[in-house]
Design an enzyme around this catalytic site. Structure first.
Site, PDB file in Angstrom:
ATOM      1  CE  LYS A   1      69.870  61.239  21.736  1.00 38.51           C
ATOM      2  NZ  LYS A   1      70.485  60.725  20.513  1.00 38.51           N
ATOM      3  CG  ASN A   2      64.032  65.980  23.258  1.00 37.63           C
ATOM      4  OD1 ASN A   2      63.953  65.411  22.165  1.00 37.63           O
ATOM      5  ND2 ASN A   2      63.361  65.558  24.315  1.00 37.63           N
TER       6      ASN A   2
END
Length: 405
Positions: free
Chosen positions: A197-198
């Site tokens: 994920k970011n």
């Protein structure tokens, strides 16, 4: 035009080393933050978790944030809070990861799986409204790939029908929706810090629940740690010993300080990394515009809505290719490019297909099926150098041109 032979057909790969799909960006300051927390002697839920919660709540503009072990935990707690009974229905999207549906089942609800918009791959207000019955208790939306759903319309539907609204924001940390932050339109917003994920944590797992209801927040905090009235940080201090009391049958969903130390550090550079992904996304769009593919939708990214650019998903135009989507995935892997498939739709999986009519309901989902048969995801992360992006472009162009009919 020269047509080169893909590695899967005996040709030479575009790169020597393998480029993983979704590498986490772990820099020296992240490592230093984790080490400092380990040296502090406080490893589990404590001051770093509290600091991360405070900063994340401020970033999303919500009064309450609860750091958890996963986005799945946040979804499960949100669904448990609305007290589902046998037969209570929860509407959600066909284009999502299994956790979205499984948490509804685990909370005692009956998932109702509905179709998506063919181009954005997001659940639509029209599909939600068509699926509502007198047994509908909640809607769980997913902002696919970081693209916001139509939250103004969906919020109005849920508000008028007195239906709980939960946002699965696993792809959508930076997303805004018509001026509002993702995760702020209903009961809760549920975020993921999984390794791809970011933002991620020191252990590659983690989640966050945000809300504006203090009673719900206090219940979720207690429920996330065995149902105890006090966590370890509140029980053990230099002033006095304090007993805990078990108040509900809770879960073990808390985040640790070691995990939070890295996520907190990464949150500080979230805008910088978002801009890197925007540049890669745009570079891909330009490079693939003439290929037999459907580019990901990006036209909502403006002053009122914002795409998180978590995934870059191409839909193959199979009418113009000599091989299947899975053959293309294999060919890109052989070129040294890590790939993903987001997603095989929920109704295509054996468990959900066989469960239809028993403890969940599948509606007609032609758009989800259409996307399931065509989608490929290619690397899009803040660790990528210009040469990595170029290798991805070369591999995609090489493979698709070679297999063009």
């Amino acid at each position: 035009m020269e047509i080169t032979v893909p590695a899967i057909e005996g040709g030479t790969p575009v790169r020597d080393g393998f480029l993983p799909f979704g590498r986490p960006q772990i820099i020296e300051s992240d490592i230093e933050a984790a080490v400092a927390t380990m040296r502090s002697g406080w490893l589990s839920t404590g001051p770093k978790v509290a600091e991360f919660e405070k900063v994340f709540a401020g970033y999303k503009g919500r009064p309450y944030a609860l750091a958890l072990s996963s986005c799945t935990a946040a979804l499960h707690l949100s669904l448990l809070a609305i007290r589902l009974h046998p037969g209570d229905e929860v509407i959600t999207t066909a284009m999502t990861f299994a956790a979205t549906v499984n948490t509804i089942l685990l909370a005692g609800g009956a998932p109702v799986i509905v179709d998506v918009d063919r181009w954005t791959q997001n659940i639509t207000p029209q599909a939600i409204e068509a699926a509502i019955t007198d047994r509908t208790k909640a809607v769980v939306v997913v902002h696919f790939a970081g693209m916001p759903c139509d939250m103004r319309a969906i919020s109005e539907i849920c508000r008028n029908r007195h239906i709980a609204l939960i946002e699965d924001c696993a792809h959508a940390i930076e997303t805004t929706c018509e001026g509002g932050q993702s995760g702020t339109f209903g009961l809760s917003g549920c975020f993921s810090f999984y390794g791809t994920k970011n933002i991620t944590t020191a252990i590659g797992e983690g989640g966050m629940l945000i809300c504006d209801n203090e009673k719900f927040y206090q219940w979720a905090r207690t429920a996330s740690l065995h149902g105890m009235s006090k966590d370890a940080a509140a029980r053990y201090n230099s002033k006095q010993f304090r007993h805990y009391d078990i108040q509900i049958a809770g879960q073990k969903y808390n985040m640790t300080d070691v995990a939070a130390s890295v996520a907190l550090n990464q949150l500080g550079r979230i805008e910088e990394n978002w801009k890197k992904r925007v540049a890669i996304f745009n570079r891909y769009n330009e490079a693939f515009a003439d290929l037999p593919v459907i580019l990901p939708v990006d036209n909502l990214a403006n002053g009122f809505t914002r795409h998180a650019y978590h995934l870059y998903t191409l839909r193959l135009d199979l009418d113009y290719l000599r091989v299947s989507r899975d053959h293309i995935l294999d060919a890109l892997t052989q070129e040294g490019i890590g790939v993903g498939c987001h997603y095989i739709s929920i109704p295509e999986h054996t468990f959900y297909k066989e469960s239809d009519g028993k403890f969940l309901r599948l509606t007609d989902t032609p758009n989800a099926k259409w996307n399931s048969e065509r989608t490929i995801s290619i690397p899009l992360d803040a660790t990528m150098e210009s040469v990595d992006v170029q290798h991805v472009i070369e591999a995609v162009r090489k493979v698709l041109i070679y297999y063009y009919k």
